[in-house]
Design an enzyme around this catalytic site. Structure first.
Site, PDB file in Angstrom:
ATOM      1  N   CYS A  79       0.807  -1.215   0.000  1.00 38.19           N
ATOM      2  CA  CYS A  79       0.000   0.000   0.000  1.00 38.19           C
ATOM      3  C   CYS A  79       0.841   1.266   0.000  1.00 38.19           C
ATOM      4  O   CYS A  79       0.652   2.148  -0.842  1.00 38.19           O
ATOM      5  CB  CYS A  79      -0.921  -0.061   1.223  1.00 38.19           C
ATOM      6  SG  CYS A  79      -1.162   1.424   2.161  1.00 38.19           S
ATOM      7  N   HIS A 117      -3.791   2.464   6.698  1.00 42.53           N
ATOM      8  CA  HIS A 117      -3.850   2.342   5.249  1.00 42.53           C
ATOM      9  C   HIS A 117      -3.634   3.708   4.607  1.00 42.53           C
ATOM     10  O   HIS A 117      -4.121   4.732   5.102  1.00 42.53           O
ATOM     11  CB  HIS A 117      -5.198   1.761   4.837  1.00 42.53           C
ATOM     12  CG  HIS A 117      -5.327   1.490   3.377  1.00 42.53           C
ATOM     13  ND1 HIS A 117      -4.352   0.828   2.649  1.00 42.53           N
ATOM     14  CD2 HIS A 117      -6.321   1.808   2.497  1.00 42.53           C
ATOM     15  CE1 HIS A 117      -4.743   0.748   1.390  1.00 42.53           C
ATOM     16  NE2 HIS A 117      -5.919   1.325   1.271  1.00 42.53           N
ATOM     17  N   ASP A 132      -7.482   4.658  -4.561  1.00 49.08           N
ATOM     18  CA  ASP A 132      -6.825   3.624  -3.756  1.00 49.08           C
ATOM     19  C   ASP A 132      -6.365   2.486  -4.657  1.00 49.08           C
ATOM     20  O   ASP A 132      -7.136   1.590  -4.991  1.00 49.08           O
ATOM     21  CB  ASP A 132      -7.769   3.096  -2.688  1.00 49.08           C
ATOM     22  CG  ASP A 132      -7.093   2.129  -1.736  1.00 49.08           C
ATOM     23  OD1 ASP A 132      -5.866   1.923  -1.863  1.00 49.08           O
ATOM     24  OD2 ASP A 132      -7.779   1.582  -0.849  1.00 49.08           O
TER      25      ASP A 132
END
Length: 264
Positions: A79, A117, A132
């Site tokens: 991520c 995140h 994302d």
């Protein structure tokens, strides 16, 4: 070494003739192409504890060196790696975009932090969009409208709902034949990369205690495939199917297919 032209070629755009415009059409196309072209790969990630026991670095890693492996070589990553590189590309193209933070249920339980995140808030076409490309999933594969969105947002058979929750927003998802579930919670507060230092420490503590697992995913034309440990999940046209992979050879074949982009 980071290079926006190399990045765009990896995403299927030939920048030798023209640079894509900083508009909504480009944002949607690059978002999906990123998830199709570059896998989430925990084994090659600084953002997910690895079996080797090495320390993770979410704040001060070398973006140029990371680019060579994650994007140029197409190995993918986690991520924080992919999100920071994609933010850099968007800004190079002229997008107004910033880092924001979210927390998954697993992250809150494992690390006990609110900033876990990493996501992107992009402002384009008179609105704000949730970007994302670094969540293994299952999740959305094209940006979601944050403001002015009326009701559910439909993508490839799945529905997404942004629900106000205290000072933040809860992202909910429902496959075609399934129930609503929470993907993660987030806020639209603009963040600096240093805000991820607490979760870096928490992940390293979990790593030292023997935590961590393998996780791989890639978007496909009508959905996404995810390999989490021995659990193999496909979402195609909104239809979700899950099975447990017992055979080691079968598991390695599925892992290789995701990393190589041969999932069909």
């Amino acid at each position: 070494m980071y290079d926006s032209d190399t990045y765009l070629r990896r995403l299927g755009h030939d920048s030798a003739t023209s640079r894509p415009a900083a508009d909504l059409t480009t944002l949607v196309a690059l978002h999906k192409r990123h998830m199709e072209s570059i896998p989430f790969n925990s084994a090659g990630s600084l953002a997910v504890p690895a079996p080797s026991g090495r320390l993770v670095d979410l704040v001060d890693f070398d973006e140029d060196a990371t680019f060579d492996s994650v994007v140029a070589a197409g190995h993918g990553g986690g991520c924080v790696q992919m999100t920071r590189l994609f933010l850099r590309l968007l800004r190079d193209l002229g997008f107004d975009a910033d880092l924001i933070a979210g927390t998954t249920v697993e992250g809150r339980q494992s690390y006990g932090v609110e900033v876990e995140h990493m996501l992107i808030l992009a402002r384009v076409a008179g609105g704000s969009w949730l970007v994302d490309i670094g969540y293994a999933g299952p999740s959305f594969v094209e940006p979601l409208r944050l403001d002015g969105a009326a009701g559910d947002q439909l993508q490839y058979g799945c529905r997404y709902r942004l629900v106000p929750d205290g000072d933040g927003v809860s992202l909910r998802r429902r496959p075609r034949l399934g129930r609503w579930s929470t993907v993660y919670d987030f806020t639209t507060k603009v963040r600096d990369r240093s805000d991820w230092a607490p979760v870096e420490h928490a992940i390293n503590a979990a790593l030292a205690a023997g935590g961590g697992g393998e996780l791989y995913s890639r978007a496909v034309s009508d959905g996404q495939v995810v390999l989490k440990g021995r659990r193999y999940l496909t979402v195609r046209g909104g239809i979700e199917k899950t099975r447990t992979i017992i055979d080691d050879g079968d598991w390695h074949a599925h892992r290789s297919a995701i990393l190589a982009g041969e999932v069909g």
